[in-house]
Design a protein around this motif. Structure first.
Motif, PDB file in Angstrom:
ATOM      1  N   LEU A   6       2.952  -5.478 -14.637  1.00  0.00           N
ATOM      2  CA  LEU A   6       4.225  -5.496 -13.211  1.00  0.00           C
ATOM      3  C   LEU A   6       4.045  -6.129 -12.325  1.00  0.00           C
ATOM      4  O   LEU A   6       5.232  -7.113 -12.021  1.00  0.00           O
ATOM      5  N   MET A   7       2.554  -6.449 -11.647  1.00  0.00           N
ATOM      6  CA  MET A   7       2.946  -7.083 -10.436  1.00  0.00           C
ATOM      7  C   MET A   7       3.535  -9.072 -10.867  1.00  0.00           C
ATOM      8  O   MET A   7       4.611  -9.659 -10.311  1.00  0.00           O
ATOM      9  N   ILE A   8       2.937  -9.099 -11.842  1.00  0.00           N
ATOM     10  CA  ILE A   8       3.156 -10.867 -12.178  1.00  0.00           C
ATOM     11  C   ILE A   8       4.805 -10.333 -12.767  1.00  0.00           C
ATOM     12  O   ILE A   8       5.814 -11.677 -12.500  1.00  0.00           O
ATOM     13  N   THR A   9       5.222  -9.452 -13.437  1.00  0.00           N
ATOM     14  CA  THR A   9       6.856  -9.882 -13.679  1.00  0.00           C
ATOM     15  C   THR A   9       7.829  -9.736 -11.645  1.00  0.00           C
ATOM     16  O   THR A   9       8.772 -10.864 -12.018  1.00  0.00           O
ATOM     17  N   LEU A  10       6.563  -9.206 -11.223  1.00  0.00           N
ATOM     18  CA  LEU A  10       7.962  -8.912 -10.181  1.00  0.00           C
ATOM     19  C   LEU A  10       8.031  -9.755  -9.707  1.00  0.00           C
ATOM     20  O   LEU A  10       8.658 -11.002  -8.589  1.00  0.00           O
ATOM     21  N   LEU A  11       6.929 -11.041  -9.005  1.00  0.00           N
ATOM     22  CA  LEU A  11       6.513 -11.879  -8.562  1.00  0.00           C
ATOM     23  C   LEU A  11       7.052 -12.833  -9.658  1.00  0.00           C
ATOM     24  O   LEU A  11       7.199 -13.577  -8.659  1.00  0.00           O
TER      25      LEU A  11
ATOM     26  N   ASN B  54       8.145   6.961  -0.077  1.00  0.00           N
ATOM     27  CA  ASN B  54       7.472   6.629   0.490  1.00  0.00           C
ATOM     28  C   ASN B  54       6.279   6.269   0.268  1.00  0.00           C
ATOM     29  O   ASN B  54       5.688   6.496   0.638  1.00  0.00           O
ATOM     30  N   VAL B  55       6.052   6.998  -1.443  1.00  0.00           N
ATOM     31  CA  VAL B  55       4.530   6.935  -2.114  1.00  0.00           C
ATOM     32  C   VAL B  55       4.357   5.373  -2.756  1.00  0.00           C
ATOM     33  O   VAL B  55       3.542   5.187  -3.510  1.00  0.00           O
ATOM     34  N   VAL B  56       5.595   4.561  -2.610  1.00  0.00           N
ATOM     35  CA  VAL B  56       5.242   3.473  -3.752  1.00  0.00           C
ATOM     36  C   VAL B  56       4.677   2.359  -2.349  1.00  0.00           C
ATOM     37  O   VAL B  56       4.914   2.367  -1.629  1.00  0.00           O
ATOM     38  N   GLY B  57       3.791   1.972  -3.860  1.00  0.00           N
ATOM     39  CA  GLY B  57       2.300   1.063  -3.213  1.00  0.00           C
ATOM     40  C   GLY B  57       2.345   0.428  -4.336  1.00  0.00           C
ATOM     41  O   GLY B  57       2.068   0.490  -6.202  1.00  0.00           O
ATOM     42  N   SER B  58       1.546  -1.612  -4.193  1.00  0.00           N
ATOM     43  CA  SER B  58       0.848  -2.041  -4.870  1.00  0.00           C
ATOM     44  C   SER B  58      -0.080  -1.969  -5.870  1.00  0.00           C
ATOM     45  O   SER B  58      -0.466  -1.793  -6.925  1.00  0.00           O
ATOM     46  N   LYS B  59      -0.519  -0.920  -4.735  1.00  0.00           N
ATOM     47  CA  LYS B  59      -2.158  -0.234  -5.566  1.00  0.00           C
ATOM     48  C   LYS B  59      -1.700   0.737  -6.635  1.00  0.00           C
ATOM     49  O   LYS B  59      -2.703   0.930  -7.591  1.00  0.00           O
ATOM     50  N   THR B  60      -0.640   1.182  -6.751  1.00  0.00           N
ATOM     51  CA  THR B  60      -0.411   2.187  -8.423  1.00  0.00           C
ATOM     52  C   THR B  60       0.033   1.148  -9.107  1.00  0.00           C
ATOM     53  O   THR B  60       0.584   1.147 -10.560  1.00  0.00           O
ATOM     54  N   PHE B  61       0.330  -0.269  -9.085  1.00  0.00           N
ATOM     55  CA  PHE B  61       1.261  -1.283  -9.823  1.00  0.00           C
ATOM     56  C   PHE B  61      -0.108  -1.865 -10.401  1.00  0.00           C
ATOM     57  O   PHE B  61      -0.774  -2.754 -10.072  1.00  0.00           O
TER      58      PHE B  61
ATOM     59  N   ARG C 136      -7.265  -7.671  -8.757  1.00  0.00           N
ATOM     60  CA  ARG C 136      -6.683  -7.270  -7.020  1.00  0.00           C
ATOM     61  C   ARG C 136      -6.061  -8.995  -6.721  1.00  0.00           C
ATOM     62  O   ARG C 136      -5.499  -9.048  -5.636  1.00  0.00           O
ATOM     63  N   ALA C 137      -6.421  -9.708  -7.043  1.00  0.00           N
ATOM     64  CA  ALA C 137      -6.091 -11.645  -6.580  1.00  0.00           C
ATOM     65  C   ALA C 137      -4.867 -11.606  -6.654  1.00  0.00           C
ATOM     66  O   ALA C 137      -4.095 -11.733  -5.812  1.00  0.00           O
ATOM     67  N   VAL C 138      -4.315 -10.717  -7.445  1.00  0.00           N
ATOM     68  CA  VAL C 138      -2.927 -10.789  -7.885  1.00  0.00           C
ATOM     69  C   VAL C 138      -2.259  -9.642  -6.749  1.00  0.00           C
ATOM     70  O   VAL C 138      -1.355 -10.210  -6.071  1.00  0.00           O
ATOM     71  N   ARG C 139      -2.970  -8.883  -6.255  1.00  0.00           N
ATOM     72  CA  ARG C 139      -2.308  -8.130  -5.438  1.00  0.00           C
ATOM     73  C   ARG C 139      -2.277  -8.288  -4.466  1.00  0.00           C
ATOM     74  O   ARG C 139      -1.702  -8.130  -3.357  1.00  0.00           O
ATOM     75  N   LYS C 140      -3.288  -8.659  -3.648  1.00  0.00           N
ATOM     76  CA  LYS C 140      -3.298  -9.847  -2.750  1.00  0.00           C
ATOM     77  C   LYS C 140      -2.480 -10.739  -1.982  1.00  0.00           C
ATOM     78  O   LYS C 140      -0.959 -10.418  -1.427  1.00  0.00           O
TER      79      LYS C 140
END
Length: 219
Positions: free
Chosen positions: A84-89, A73-80, A24-28
């Motif tokens: 994956l989030m670290i890779t994108l960041l 339009n359904v793409v969202g970080s809540k599904t990541f 959740r911290a990474v998602r923020k």
């Protein structure tokens, strides 16, 4: 979790910390870099770079489907997931974790904090058993919780403190068992792959022996 040792509980708590609060911290942080309202457009703009990451297997097929679903339009970080989030960041927002393992305590940049999550996720994934001794646990917890506070704020740090001391309930025990089962399945899969590789070598050796004898018989 009376049936588990303190070292096994340490392992479970670290997994819960990394899978839950740290995600959740990474998602923020992710949502601050890639606002949800323009996320789909941002990903489309970086399509070529993302395809290169997919070719390198840095992004797998399941993650690719989350980035570019049939309905945009359904793409969202809540599904990541956190990986994956670290890779994108790291690749799209220039927040790459420092090279060389665990970042030094003096480096409190966002990239370094992502590196701490990545380091300890890898550490847990490569343990031969599901046990973490107290000295390692305390050090890891402080580093991870510190990163969570910097990225997610003081409220998330309070959640870390609560998780560290609270009694693990039946739900947490089931999570522990699921982790163990997953590790067992991976171990068995590796054994199967190794067996197949050995069988392949044996078959090749047999064929190398049979083919010349058949040729000799024909001649």
């Amino acid at each position: 979790m009376a049936s588990y040792s303190s070292e096994e509980e340490n392992y479970a708590r670290l997994n819960l910390l990394l899978a839950g609060i740290s995600s959740r911290a990474v998602r923020k942080l992710f949502d601050s870099q890639f606002p949800p309202v323009s996320l789909a457009a941002s990903l489309m703009k970086e399509n070529n770079k993302l395809r290169e990451l997919k070719k390198k297997n840095t992004i797998n097929q399941a993650q690719w489907y989350l980035l570019f679903p049939p309905v945009r339009n359904v793409v969202g970080s809540k599904t990541f997931d956190i990986s994956l989030m670290i890779t994108l960041l790291s690749n799209l927002a220039n927040l790459s974790p420092p090279h060389g393992g665990l970042p030094p305590v003096t480096d409190t940049t966002q990239g370094a904090d992502l590196g701490r999550f990545k380091y300890y996720r890898n550490y847990l994934a490569h343990l031969d058993d599901e046990k973490v001794i107290s000295t390692v646990f305390d050090t890891a917890w402080d580093k991870i919780a510190g990163a969570i506070e910097r990225l997610g704020g003081p409220q998330m740090k309070q959640e870390c403190d609560h998780l560290k001391s609270k009694a693990l309930d039946q739900t947490n025990q089931q999570i522990m068992m699921d982790i163990k089962h997953s590790r067992d399945e991976i171990t068995e899969l590796k054994k199967s792959v190794n067996t197949l590789a050995l069988n392949s070598v044996e078959i090749k050796e047999m064929m190398d022996d049979i083919v010349p004898r058949n040729i000799r018989g024909i001649n």
